[in-house]
Design an enzyme around this catalytic site. Structure first.
Site, PDB file in Angstrom:
ATOM      1  N   HIS A  56       0.890  -1.221  -0.015  1.00  0.00           N
ATOM      2  CA  HIS A  56      -0.059   0.023   0.191  1.00  0.00           C
ATOM      3  C   HIS A  56       0.865   1.279  -0.107  1.00  0.00           C
ATOM      4  N   SER A  79       1.298  -0.301  -5.437  1.00  0.00           N
ATOM      5  CA  SER A  79       0.405  -0.527  -4.188  1.00  0.00           C
ATOM      6  C   SER A  79      -0.019  -2.044  -4.508  1.00  0.00           C
ATOM      7  N   SER A  84      -5.821   1.902  -2.114  1.00  0.00           N
ATOM      8  CA  SER A  84      -4.980   2.045  -0.860  1.00  0.00           C
ATOM      9  C   SER A  84      -4.081   3.230  -1.212  1.00  0.00           C
ATOM     10  N   ASP A 141       2.939  -7.688  -0.149  1.00  0.00           N
ATOM     11  CA  ASP A 141       1.945  -7.536   0.789  1.00  0.00           C
ATOM     12  C   ASP A 141       0.740  -8.302   0.283  1.00  0.00           C
ATOM     13  N   GLU A 203       4.429  -9.244   3.967  1.00  0.00           N
ATOM     14  CA  GLU A 203       3.885  -8.485   5.088  1.00  0.00           C
ATOM     15  C   GLU A 203       2.696  -9.181   5.831  1.00  0.00           C
ATOM     16  N   ASN A 228       4.738 -11.281   8.654  1.00  0.00           N
ATOM     17  CA  ASN A 228       3.622 -11.105   9.477  1.00  0.00           C
ATOM     18  C   ASN A 228       3.864 -11.799  10.895  1.00  0.00           C
ATOM     19  N   LYS A 233       5.084  -7.666  14.704  1.00  0.00           N
ATOM     20  CA  LYS A 233       4.207  -7.240  13.409  1.00  0.00           C
ATOM     21  C   LYS A 233       2.603  -7.686  13.729  1.00  0.00           C
ATOM     22  N   ASP A 237       0.393  -4.554  14.583  1.00  0.00           N
ATOM     23  CA  ASP A 237      -0.492  -3.834  13.404  1.00  0.00           C
ATOM     24  C   ASP A 237      -1.609  -4.385  13.275  1.00  0.00           C
ATOM     25  N   ASN A 238      -1.710  -5.662  13.249  1.00  0.00           N
ATOM     26  CA  ASN A 238      -2.785  -6.500  12.982  1.00  0.00           C
ATOM     27  C   ASN A 238      -3.976  -5.969  14.175  1.00  0.00           C
ATOM     28  N   CYS A 242      -5.471  -1.928  13.324  1.00  0.00           N
ATOM     29  CA  CYS A 242      -7.039  -2.133  12.955  1.00  0.00           C
ATOM     30  C   CYS A 242      -7.751  -1.525  14.209  1.00  0.00           C
ATOM     31  N   HIS A 348      -7.393  -8.998   3.579  1.00  0.00           N
ATOM     32  CA  HIS A 348      -6.565  -8.450   2.712  1.00  0.00           C
ATOM     33  C   HIS A 348      -7.484  -8.132   1.380  1.00  0.00           C
ATOM     34  N   HIS A 401      -3.387   2.455   9.106  1.00  0.00           N
ATOM     35  CA  HIS A 401      -2.950   2.457  10.174  1.00  0.00           C
ATOM     36  C   HIS A 401      -1.985   3.612  10.577  1.00  0.00           C
ATOM     37  N   SER A 409       5.931  -2.921  12.085  1.00  0.00           N
ATOM     38  CA  SER A 409       6.026  -3.808  10.921  1.00  0.00           C
ATOM     39  C   SER A 409       7.076  -3.547  10.062  1.00  0.00           C
ATOM     40  N   GLN A 413      10.317  -5.453   8.346  1.00  0.00           N
ATOM     41  CA  GLN A 413      10.619  -5.482   6.869  1.00  0.00           C
ATOM     42  C   GLN A 413      12.022  -5.285   6.544  1.00  0.00           C
TER      43      GLN A 413
HETATM   44  N1  LIG Z   1      -6.433  -4.131   6.539  1.00  0.00           N
HETATM   45  C1  LIG Z   1      -5.193  -4.278   7.375  1.00  0.00           C
HETATM   46  O1  LIG Z   1      -4.760  -3.005   7.569  1.00  0.00           O
HETATM   47  C2  LIG Z   1      -4.789  -5.640   7.649  1.00  0.00           C
HETATM   48  C3  LIG Z   1      -3.884  -5.608   8.537  1.00  0.00           C
HETATM   49  C4  LIG Z   1      -3.386  -6.760   8.903  1.00  0.00           C
HETATM   50  C5  LIG Z   1      -3.867  -7.914   8.171  1.00  0.00           C
HETATM   51  N2  LIG Z   1      -4.967  -7.774   7.418  1.00  0.00           N
HETATM   52  C6  LIG Z   1      -5.609  -9.101   6.805  1.00  0.00           C
HETATM   53  O2  LIG Z   1      -6.751  -9.347   7.799  1.00  0.00           O
HETATM   54  C7  LIG Z   1      -7.034 -10.709   7.482  1.00  0.00           C
HETATM   55  C8  LIG Z   1      -7.020 -11.429   8.859  1.00  0.00           C
HETATM   56  O3  LIG Z   1      -5.776 -11.414   9.261  1.00  0.00           O
HETATM   57  P1  LIG Z   1      -5.551 -11.957  10.997  1.00  0.00           P
HETATM   58  O4  LIG Z   1      -4.227 -11.627  11.108  1.00  0.00           O
HETATM   59  O5  LIG Z   1      -6.410 -11.278  11.864  1.00  0.00           O
HETATM   60  O6  LIG Z   1      -5.553 -13.564  10.619  1.00  0.00           O
HETATM   61  P2  LIG Z   1      -5.915 -14.727  11.647  1.00  0.00           P
HETATM   62  O7  LIG Z   1      -5.739 -15.803  11.152  1.00  0.00           O
HETATM   63  O8  LIG Z   1      -5.274 -14.280  13.166  1.00  0.00           O
HETATM   64  O9  LIG Z   1      -7.768 -14.489  11.957  1.00  0.00           O
HETATM   65  C9  LIG Z   1      -8.613 -14.709  11.114  1.00  0.00           C
HETATM   66  C10 LIG Z   1      -9.723 -15.246  12.005  1.00  0.00           C
HETATM   67  O10 LIG Z   1     -10.581 -15.551  11.361  1.00  0.00           O
HETATM   68  C11 LIG Z   1     -11.364 -16.821  11.373  1.00  0.00           C
HETATM   69  N3  LIG Z   1     -12.021 -17.364  10.300  1.00  0.00           N
HETATM   70  C12 LIG Z   1     -11.866 -17.804   9.164  1.00  0.00           C
HETATM   71  N4  LIG Z   1     -12.726 -17.940   8.378  1.00  0.00           N
HETATM   72  C13 LIG Z   1     -13.675 -17.563   9.001  1.00  0.00           C
HETATM   73  C14 LIG Z   1     -15.206 -17.589   8.670  1.00  0.00           C
HETATM   74  N5  LIG Z   1     -15.477 -18.063   7.513  1.00  0.00           N
HETATM   75  N6  LIG Z   1     -16.215 -17.152   9.574  1.00  0.00           N
HETATM   76  C15 LIG Z   1     -15.523 -16.594  10.889  1.00  0.00           C
HETATM   77  N7  LIG Z   1     -14.475 -16.764  11.141  1.00  0.00           N
HETATM   78  C16 LIG Z   1     -13.508 -17.045  10.172  1.00  0.00           C
HETATM   79  C17 LIG Z   1     -10.313 -17.758  11.800  1.00  0.00           C
HETATM   80  O11 LIG Z   1     -10.415 -18.802  12.798  1.00  0.00           O
HETATM   81  C18 LIG Z   1      -9.234 -16.682  12.596  1.00  0.00           C
HETATM   82  O12 LIG Z   1      -9.366 -16.858  13.989  1.00  0.00           O
HETATM   83  C19 LIG Z   1      -5.938 -11.439   6.756  1.00  0.00           C
HETATM   84  O13 LIG Z   1      -6.415 -11.242   5.156  1.00  0.00           O
HETATM   85  C20 LIG Z   1      -4.727 -10.154   6.536  1.00  0.00           C
HETATM   86  O14 LIG Z   1      -3.901 -10.459   5.717  1.00  0.00           O
HETATM   87  C21 LIG Z   1      -5.332  -6.630   6.919  1.00  0.00           C
HETATM   88  N1  LIG Z   2      -0.450   2.990   6.935  1.00  0.00           N
HETATM   89  C1  LIG Z   2      -0.337   1.753   6.192  1.00  0.00           C
HETATM   90  N2  LIG Z   2       0.459   1.999   5.235  1.00  0.00           N
HETATM   91  C2  LIG Z   2       0.899   0.571   4.774  1.00  0.00           C
HETATM   92  N3  LIG Z   2       0.049  -0.439   4.710  1.00  0.00           N
HETATM   93  C3  LIG Z   2      -0.871  -0.430   5.798  1.00  0.00           C
HETATM   94  C4  LIG Z   2      -1.258   0.554   6.489  1.00  0.00           C
HETATM   95  N4  LIG Z   2      -2.171   0.460   7.351  1.00  0.00           N
HETATM   96  C5  LIG Z   2      -2.357  -0.899   7.118  1.00  0.00           C
HETATM   97  N5  LIG Z   2      -1.681  -1.472   6.132  1.00  0.00           N
HETATM   98  C6  LIG Z   2      -1.841  -2.780   5.719  1.00  0.00           C
HETATM   99  C7  LIG Z   2      -0.460  -3.487   5.905  1.00  0.00           C
HETATM  100  C8  LIG Z   2      -0.591  -4.445   7.114  1.00  0.00           C
HETATM  101  O1  LIG Z   2       0.788  -4.572   7.657  1.00  0.00           O
HETATM  102  C9  LIG Z   2      -1.053  -5.910   6.541  1.00  0.00           C
HETATM  103  O2  LIG Z   2      -0.892  -6.726   7.447  1.00  0.00           O
HETATM  104  O3  LIG Z   2      -1.832  -5.847   5.678  1.00  0.00           O
END
Ligand SMILES: NC(=O)c1ccc[n+]([C@@H]2O[C@H](COP(=O)([O-])OP(=O)(O)OC[C@H]3O[C@@H](n4cnc5c(N)ncnc54)[C@H](O)[C@@H]3O)[C@@H](O)[C@H]2O)c1
Ligand SMILES: Nc1ncnc2c1ncn2CC[C@H](O)C(=O)O
Length: 480
Positions: A56, A79, A84, A141, A203, A228, A233, A237-238, A242, A348, A401, A409, A413
């Site tokens: 991103h 990206s 994003s 990522d 990532e 990750n 991380k 981050d997660n 979030c 993701h 974030h 995070s 990297q």
């Molecule tokens: N948007 C962001 O900034 C950001 C940041 C970090 C991770 N992510 C992404 O978020 C997602 C989750 O990451 P995470 O680290 O929490 O993973 P995780 O594996 O720790 O948690 C996912 C959870 O979802 C549950 N699950 C799976 N399928 C399901 C379903 N059908 N119904 C209900 N629960 C279900 C699993 O049992 C698990 O506990 C991933 O795609 C990751 O890449 C996004």
């Molecule tokens: N501010 C951010 N910059 C880059 N990537 C970001 C930001 N916030 C969430 N993400 C998503 C990356 C995250 O580490 C993931 O695991 O998806």
């Protein structure tokens, strides 16, 4: 692409000055990255590295990119999501020490609101280095850049790119078309490129899942470091990232009061835990859905109702998917939601919510309220509000974030890039994690900024615990 200057594919280079101001503010909030620049300035451990980055393109990522170049790397960047990019950050990185008329920074190929065709074009550009050079490292990522390389090698060897089938997801359908054009033009020797890549640092959870599958199937072409699962991380981050950015996305997208509403979070992993805490903090009554009994039990003992989605879909106000799984919310379930229920994803990929199925419903009508905010109106006149078209809403509707948590995070990297580039032989084909002492070092680099007073172990205590005075303090199996 119409938006692309010869070497730089950004929306508007004139945004560079604004981007630079925000990057300067972010640097103060990213002590880990700034410590990397100080510690490795003389050594230049990444000198000679040519890094293709797919992550991103935000203000925080700009600080990562300029840390990599400060350590000697050459970088090209795209990206990993069509919504994003922060255009002012992309412009600042592209301009670098140059000017808007003569940009002299890192070639960036990213803008907010890419089509899928532009997205894969941008990903091709970070792998297409000038002067016959080849990338030697990938920073990924979600794994799309890694996927493109692996599919390009596979299809080169097969002598053809397969046709998409009826159920090929749109994202992959466009990738196949991109590769068909690329291979026909014979622009890239993909086998030589894959051989030049020393490795990839990944990532996020879903990207690690993809790597694990490729390793299991014996398809991995180069070693990988799973960033990750560094504790500093995913447990930061997660979760805390979030916790900060989910409600930012909902607020900017809808301005709906979250307090008093019923919010459903699908998935109680690292991301879901942060999301649930965030929504509860706003006064929502939070319901969790889970497939894993351990995470479901955690949610219950954390005080959340844990239910099946079908039981609550008719009365909840806000739905967030955080699973890394697919088809978590179906079109049929969305058709049973309250009028103006809010539906979003923070996982993701956009396959957690069945957007394709929603678009196929009889009589469905899509209306854009503003970019990344749409109402979907059913035949009976009820509507739902979908954020970022089912793509991760914290970066599509907000800015992701904050810098401090991304510093954790991204320091991982940088350490992973250094490890893989300078000590490749220590990382055989497969998926690895960084050693715990580096994980603890990342945490140490972020304590002073928060005024943390860390207690020192005495020699006697260390002997009693059976750990070194300076750590590592926990066994590998320890779950933080
Ligand atoms: N948007 C962001 O900034 C950001 C940041 C970090 C991770 N992510 C992404 O978020 C997602 C989750 O990451 P995470 O680290 O929490 O993973 P995780 O594996 O720790 O948690 C996912 C959870 O979802 C549950 N699950 C799976 N399928 C399901 C379903 N059908 N119904 C209900 N629960 C279900 C699993 O049992 C698990 O506990 C991933 O795609 C990751 O890449 C996004
Ligand atoms: N501010 C951010 N910059 C880059 N990537 C970001 C930001 N916030 C969430 N993400 C998503 C990356 C995250 O580490 C993931 O695991 O998806």
């Amino acid at each position: 692409n119409p938006r692309t200057t010869p070497d730089f594919g950004v929306a508007d280079l004139s945004l560079a000055e604004f981007g630079r101001k925000e990057i300067t503010l972010a640097e103060h909030e990213m002590p880990g990255l700034m410590a990397m620049r100080e510690r490795y300035a003389a050594e230049q451990p990444l000198a000679g590295a040519r890094i293709a980055g797919s992550l991103h393109m935000t203000v925080q990522t700009a600080v990562l990119i300029e840390t990599l170049t400060a350590l000697g790397a050459k970088v090209r960047w795209a990206s990993c999501n069509i919504f994003s990019t922060q255009d002012h950050a992309a412009a600042a990185v592209a301009v670098g020490d140059g000017t808007v008329d003569e940009p002299a920074g890192v070639p960036v190929f990213a803008w907010k609101g890419e089509t899928l065709g532009e997205y894969w074009w941008c990903t091709e550009q970070i792998l297409d280095w000038p002067g016959g050079e080849l990338p030697t490292m990938i920073l990924d990522d979600g794994g799309d850049a890694t996927l493109l390389v692996h599919r390009a090698v596979e299809y080169t060897k097969a002598g053809a790119v397969p046709e998409a089938t009826a159920d090929t997801p749109e994202e992959l359908r466009v990738l196949l078309a991109t590769l068909r054009n690329n291979l026909a033009a014979q622009r890239t020797d993909w086998i030589a490129l894959a051989n030049a890549v020393k490795g990839v640092t990944e990532e996020t959870t879903t990207g690690v899942h993809r790597l694990a599958e490729m390793a299991r199937d014996g398809q991995l072409l180069f070693p990988a470091i799973n960033v990750n699962d560094s504790v500093t991380k995913s447990k930061f981050d997660n979760k805390y990232g979030c916790r900060h950015s989910l409600i930012d996305g909902i607020n900017r997208g809808t301005d709906v009061l979250i307090g008093g509403k019923v919010a459903v979070v699908c998935g109680y992993g690292d991301v879901g835990k942060g999301c649930a805490e965030s929504l509860r903090g706003q006064g929502a009554r939070v319901i969790i859905t889970e497939i894993d009994p351990i995470c479901a039990l955690q949610a219950a003992l954390d005080g959340y109702q844990v239910a099946r989605l079908d039981e609550v879909v008719g009365y909840a106000d806000i739905f967030v998917t955080a699973t890394g799984c697919l088809d978590v919310i179906s079109a049929e379930q969305m058709s049973r939601m309250k009028h103006q229920a809010i539906v979003g994803n923070i996982g993701h990929f956009d396959n957690e919510i069945d957007m394709a199925g929603l678009a196929r419903l009889d009589g469905i009508r899509r209306t854009e309220i503003k970019p990344q905010v749409h109402t979907w109106t059913f035949a009976d006149g009820r509507s739902i509000i979908v954020l970022s078209e089912g793509r991760l809403l914290n970066l599509g509707n907000a800015t992701g974030h904050p810098s401090f948590v991304m510093s954790n995070s991204f320091t991982n990297q940088v350490l992973a890039q250094i490890e893989l580039f300078t000590r490749t032989d220590d990382y055989p084909l497969g998926v690895h994690v960084l050693p715990k002492h580096l994980d603890e070092e990342v945490a140490r680099l972020h304590l002073d900024a928060l005024g943390v007073g860390l207690t020192e172990l005495t020699a006697e205590q260390a002997a009693y615990l059976g750990v070194p005075v300076q750590g590592p303090y926990k066994p590998e199996a320890y779950r933080y």
